[in-house]
Motif scaffolding. Structure first.
Motif, PDB file in Angstrom:
ATOM      1  N   ASN A 137      -5.671  21.032  12.369  1.00 61.65           N
ATOM      2  CA  ASN A 137      -5.394  20.369  13.516  1.00 61.65           C
ATOM      3  C   ASN A 137      -4.316  19.280  13.346  1.00 61.65           C
ATOM      4  O   ASN A 137      -4.231  18.593  12.491  1.00 61.65           O
ATOM      5  CB  ASN A 137      -6.844  19.553  13.482  1.00 61.65           C
ATOM      6  CG  ASN A 137      -6.809  18.819  15.032  1.00 61.65           C
ATOM      7  OD1 ASN A 137      -5.677  18.210  15.426  1.00 61.65           O
ATOM      8  ND2 ASN A 137      -7.912  18.862  15.558  1.00 61.65           N
ATOM      9  N   ALA A 138      -3.166  19.858  14.028  1.00 60.59           N
ATOM     10  CA  ALA A 138      -2.082  18.889  14.003  1.00 60.59           C
ATOM     11  C   ALA A 138      -2.417  17.241  14.291  1.00 60.59           C
ATOM     12  O   ALA A 138      -1.602  16.508  14.167  1.00 60.59           O
ATOM     13  CB  ALA A 138      -0.940  19.319  14.727  1.00 60.59           C
ATOM     14  N   ILE A 139      -3.071  17.240  15.338  1.00 57.34           N
ATOM     15  CA  ILE A 139      -3.360  15.988  16.129  1.00 57.34           C
ATOM     16  C   ILE A 139      -3.879  15.085  14.825  1.00 57.34           C
ATOM     17  O   ILE A 139      -3.733  13.852  14.540  1.00 57.34           O
ATOM     18  CB  ILE A 139      -4.282  15.949  17.020  1.00 57.34           C
ATOM     19  CG1 ILE A 139      -3.785  16.523  18.258  1.00 57.34           C
ATOM     20  CG2 ILE A 139      -4.883  14.606  17.407  1.00 57.34           C
ATOM     21  CD1 ILE A 139      -4.761  16.687  19.383  1.00 57.34           C
ATOM     22  N   LEU A 140      -4.953  15.521  13.917  1.00 53.54           N
ATOM     23  CA  LEU A 140      -5.544  14.858  12.787  1.00 53.54           C
ATOM     24  C   LEU A 140      -4.164  14.575  11.607  1.00 53.54           C
ATOM     25  O   LEU A 140      -4.364  13.384  11.209  1.00 53.54           O
ATOM     26  CB  LEU A 140      -6.595  15.437  12.120  1.00 53.54           C
ATOM     27  CG  LEU A 140      -7.765  15.639  13.023  1.00 53.54           C
ATOM     28  CD1 LEU A 140      -8.864  16.303  12.146  1.00 53.54           C
ATOM     29  CD2 LEU A 140      -8.359  14.158  13.222  1.00 53.54           C
ATOM     30  N   ILE A 141      -3.543  15.283  11.729  1.00 59.51           N
ATOM     31  CA  ILE A 141      -2.503  15.133  10.815  1.00 59.51           C
ATOM     32  C   ILE A 141      -1.464  14.139  11.084  1.00 59.51           C
ATOM     33  O   ILE A 141      -1.209  13.150  10.407  1.00 59.51           O
ATOM     34  CB  ILE A 141      -1.366  16.275  10.515  1.00 59.51           C
ATOM     35  CG1 ILE A 141      -2.240  17.548  10.041  1.00 59.51           C
ATOM     36  CG2 ILE A 141      -0.248  16.038   9.684  1.00 59.51           C
ATOM     37  CD1 ILE A 141      -2.708  17.274   8.476  1.00 59.51           C
ATOM     38  N   VAL A 142      -1.156  13.885  12.522  1.00 62.17           N
ATOM     39  CA  VAL A 142      -0.170  12.837  13.264  1.00 62.17           C
ATOM     40  C   VAL A 142      -1.064  11.344  12.988  1.00 62.17           C
ATOM     41  O   VAL A 142      -0.251  10.671  12.351  1.00 62.17           O
ATOM     42  CB  VAL A 142       0.202  13.186  14.254  1.00 62.17           C
ATOM     43  CG1 VAL A 142       0.546  12.016  15.138  1.00 62.17           C
ATOM     44  CG2 VAL A 142       1.016  14.326  14.340  1.00 62.17           C
ATOM     45  N   GLY A 143      -2.034  11.876  13.273  1.00 62.12           N
ATOM     46  CA  GLY A 143      -3.126  10.407  13.022  1.00 62.12           C
ATOM     47  C   GLY A 143      -3.008   9.819  11.591  1.00 62.12           C
ATOM     48  O   GLY A 143      -2.889   8.498  11.566  1.00 62.12           O
ATOM     49  N   LEU A 205      -8.661  26.994   3.877  1.00 61.59           N
ATOM     50  CA  LEU A 205      -7.686  26.646   3.224  1.00 61.59           C
ATOM     51  C   LEU A 205      -6.762  27.763   3.148  1.00 61.59           C
ATOM     52  O   LEU A 205      -5.562  27.607   3.103  1.00 61.59           O
ATOM     53  CB  LEU A 205      -7.814  25.947   1.933  1.00 61.59           C
ATOM     54  CG  LEU A 205      -6.954  25.381   0.865  1.00 61.59           C
ATOM     55  CD1 LEU A 205      -6.366  24.056   1.763  1.00 61.59           C
ATOM     56  CD2 LEU A 205      -7.367  25.092  -0.432  1.00 61.59           C
ATOM     57  N   GLU A 206      -7.129  28.963   2.856  1.00 57.12           N
ATOM     58  CA  GLU A 206      -6.430  30.168   2.425  1.00 57.12           C
ATOM     59  C   GLU A 206      -5.887  30.715   3.889  1.00 57.12           C
ATOM     60  O   GLU A 206      -5.374  31.852   3.689  1.00 57.12           O
ATOM     61  CB  GLU A 206      -7.235  31.104   1.690  1.00 57.12           C
ATOM     62  CG  GLU A 206      -7.729  30.314   0.301  1.00 57.12           C
ATOM     63  CD  GLU A 206      -8.707  31.559  -0.509  1.00 57.12           C
ATOM     64  OE1 GLU A 206      -9.295  32.329   0.097  1.00 57.12           O
ATOM     65  OE2 GLU A 206      -8.841  31.276  -1.721  1.00 57.12           O
ATOM     66  N   ALA A 207      -6.370  30.448   4.883  1.00 53.68           N
ATOM     67  CA  ALA A 207      -5.904  31.044   6.181  1.00 53.68           C
ATOM     68  C   ALA A 207      -4.570  30.832   6.510  1.00 53.68           C
ATOM     69  O   ALA A 207      -3.845  29.905   5.879  1.00 53.68           O
ATOM     70  CB  ALA A 207      -6.920  30.783   7.134  1.00 53.68           C
ATOM     71  N   ALA A 208      -3.965  31.518   7.594  1.00 50.80           N
ATOM     72  CA  ALA A 208      -2.559  31.301   7.788  1.00 50.80           C
ATOM     73  C   ALA A 208      -2.238  29.683   8.310  1.00 50.80           C
ATOM     74  O   ALA A 208      -1.032  29.389   8.034  1.00 50.80           O
ATOM     75  CB  ALA A 208      -2.157  32.186   9.139  1.00 50.80           C
ATOM     76  N   ARG A 209      -3.048  29.143   8.952  1.00 44.36           N
ATOM     77  CA  ARG A 209      -2.956  27.583   9.329  1.00 44.36           C
ATOM     78  C   ARG A 209      -1.604  27.541  10.202  1.00 44.36           C
ATOM     79  O   ARG A 209      -0.531  26.751   9.258  1.00 44.36           O
ATOM     80  CB  ARG A 209      -3.117  26.883   8.168  1.00 44.36           C
ATOM     81  CG  ARG A 209      -4.473  26.487   7.603  1.00 44.36           C
ATOM     82  CD  ARG A 209      -4.743  26.056   6.288  1.00 44.36           C
ATOM     83  NE  ARG A 209      -3.912  24.784   6.173  1.00 44.36           N
ATOM     84  CZ  ARG A 209      -3.491  24.381   5.069  1.00 44.36           C
ATOM     85  NH1 ARG A 209      -3.788  24.921   3.768  1.00 44.36           N
ATOM     86  NH2 ARG A 209      -2.808  23.276   4.981  1.00 44.36           N
ATOM     87  N   PRO A 210      -1.274  28.227  11.189  1.00 42.34           N
ATOM     88  CA  PRO A 210       0.135  28.047  11.791  1.00 42.34           C
ATOM     89  C   PRO A 210       0.533  26.341  12.176  1.00 42.34           C
ATOM     90  O   PRO A 210       1.499  26.125  12.192  1.00 42.34           O
ATOM     91  CB  PRO A 210      -0.142  28.968  12.975  1.00 42.34           C
ATOM     92  CG  PRO A 210      -1.688  28.911  13.373  1.00 42.34           C
ATOM     93  CD  PRO A 210      -2.176  28.847  11.929  1.00 42.34           C
ATOM     94  N   ALA A 258      -0.209  14.915   0.252  1.00 37.60           N
ATOM     95  CA  ALA A 258      -1.124  14.591  -0.857  1.00 37.60           C
ATOM     96  C   ALA A 258      -2.586  14.840  -0.409  1.00 37.60           C
ATOM     97  O   ALA A 258      -3.362  15.554  -1.365  1.00 37.60           O
ATOM     98  CB  ALA A 258      -1.181  12.852  -1.061  1.00 37.60           C
ATOM     99  N   ALA A 259      -2.924  15.033   1.024  1.00 41.48           N
ATOM    100  CA  ALA A 259      -4.169  15.498   1.271  1.00 41.48           C
ATOM    101  C   ALA A 259      -4.329  16.985   0.736  1.00 41.48           C
ATOM    102  O   ALA A 259      -5.467  17.430   0.493  1.00 41.48           O
ATOM    103  CB  ALA A 259      -4.481  15.229   2.641  1.00 41.48           C
ATOM    104  N   ASN A 260      -3.328  17.690   1.328  1.00 43.09           N
ATOM    105  CA  ASN A 260      -3.520  19.228   1.072  1.00 43.09           C
ATOM    106  C   ASN A 260      -3.626  19.381  -0.528  1.00 43.09           C
ATOM    107  O   ASN A 260      -4.036  20.407  -0.861  1.00 43.09           O
ATOM    108  CB  ASN A 260      -2.175  19.929   1.540  1.00 43.09           C
ATOM    109  CG  ASN A 260      -2.279  21.394   1.711  1.00 43.09           C
ATOM    110  OD1 ASN A 260      -2.878  21.995   2.856  1.00 43.09           O
ATOM    111  ND2 ASN A 260      -1.900  22.129   0.674  1.00 43.09           N
ATOM    112  N   ALA A 261      -2.624  18.705  -1.088  1.00 36.16           N
ATOM    113  CA  ALA A 261      -2.994  18.791  -2.670  1.00 36.16           C
ATOM    114  C   ALA A 261      -4.280  18.661  -3.166  1.00 36.16           C
ATOM    115  O   ALA A 261      -4.834  19.299  -4.141  1.00 36.16           O
ATOM    116  CB  ALA A 261      -1.937  17.906  -3.641  1.00 36.16           C
ATOM    117  N   ALA A 262      -4.911  17.705  -2.546  1.00 38.89           N
ATOM    118  CA  ALA A 262      -6.095  17.417  -3.005  1.00 38.89           C
ATOM    119  C   ALA A 262      -7.241  18.312  -2.703  1.00 38.89           C
ATOM    120  O   ALA A 262      -8.176  18.706  -3.514  1.00 38.89           O
ATOM    121  CB  ALA A 262      -6.629  16.025  -2.575  1.00 38.89           C
TER     122      ALA A 262
END
Length: 312
Positions: A137-143, A205-210, A258-262
């Motif tokens: 979800n790009a909106i959550l990333i921006v938030g 996490l393993e999906a394509a996640r465009p 950092a979140a993706n690494a976690a």
């Protein structure tokens, strides 16, 4: 325009008033004799154009007024005065281009303090980004980018390098390292909890996640964006343009990385976790490099104006 409120020992008032009177860009000088009680002395009030303020502050501090008395500065939102307009016109350069180094150092010192509030905001931002990672979800990333407070210590570190302030550099670096370490560790635990209750899944996490796969795929574009954001961020701080600073916060993938690494670490996806860390380090390096060069350039350019006391 800026408003100065000075508490001056009585035996130094004449010198301070003379300095204010001979400084280009000042107006509305007032002296309240004996008005100060702690510390005892006189209260001197004055308005000064932003572009003349840094040189004036340096000379006031050279007179030890910050130790023997007090120097306070307030921003004036509106000043309807012909004298104020004349002072601004006489001051060298443009106010929006001026850098108040004392104000910048004070602001970055506060923003780069490793406090409970700072850790809370950074941790919350990282957990929000973790949800955005799993949901793609790009909106959550921006938030999450907007919530993250990490630009404060980054700006503090840049300021410390330009002003050669090792204490501020160490404080800022500590806030960055400890802050991201704590936020990442807490987010790992958060990810494990969300997995236990069935809200996070390794398949996501393993999906394509465009929408969010750029977070763990560092490239030269990441570095270029970080450099541009670093320049914009420093300019927004030195010119007090808070709206631009919000734009900077949502343009660089520090917190999301950092979140993706976690999350990847929680699922033992070590390769993705490492690439996310590379993204984080690349962005931090770009911001610091650009921010430091921007401040150094501003310092060099503004020094040519020779702002300070001069006959009027």
């Amino acid at each position: 325009m800026l408003h100065l409120r000075l508490m001056v020992p009585a035996d130094r008032t004449e010198d301070v008033v003379e300095l204010l009177e001979t400084t280009v860009g000042t107006a509305h000088l007032a002296v309240l004799s004996g008005a100060a009680r702690e510390p005892r002395g006189d209260v001197v009030l004055c308005d000064v154009a932003r572009e003349a303020a840094d040189g004036l502050l340096a000379r006031l501090r050279a007179m030890d007024l910050d130790r023997t008395g007090s120097i306070a500065i307030e921003h004036i939102d509106l000043s309807l005065s012909l004298r104020a307009q004349r002072a601004a016109d006489e001051a060298p350069g443009e106010g929006v281009d001026a850098v108040l180094w004392e104000s910048l150092s004070d602001a970055t010192h506060e923003e780069s303090t490793l406090s409970v509030t700072y850790l809370a905001f950074l941790t919350l931002a990282t957990m929000i980004a973790a949800c955005g990672v799993v949901l793609d979800n790009a909106i959550l990333i921006v938030g999450a980018m907007a919530v993250g407070p990490e630009f404060g210590p980054l700006a503090g570190f840049c300021t410390a390098l330009v002003r050669r302030a090792p204490r501020l550099a160490w404080r800022s670096l500590t806030a960055l390292l400890v802050g991201f370490a704590v936020a990442t560790a807490v987010t790992v635990g958060f990810s494990l909890f969300m997995d236990a209750v069935g809200l996070f899944h390794v398949e996501a996490l393993e999906a394509a996640r465009p929408n969010t796969n750029f977070i763990y795929r560092p490239d030269w574009f990441s570095f270029v964006v970080a450099v541009l954001a670093g320049i914009a961020g420093v300019l927004s701080l030195t010119s007090a343009k808070s709206g631009a600073l919000v734009g900077v916060a949502i343009s660089v993938t520090t917190v999301p990385a950092a979140a993706n690494a976690a999350v990847a670490l929680a699922y033992r996806e070590y390769a993705q976790s490492w690439h996310s860390l590379e993204q984080l380090l690349l962005n931090l390096a770009g911001i610091v490099l650009a921010g430091t060069l921007t401040l150094a350039t501003q310092k060099r350019l503004w020094s040519r104006h020779g702002a300070g006391p001069a006959p009027r």
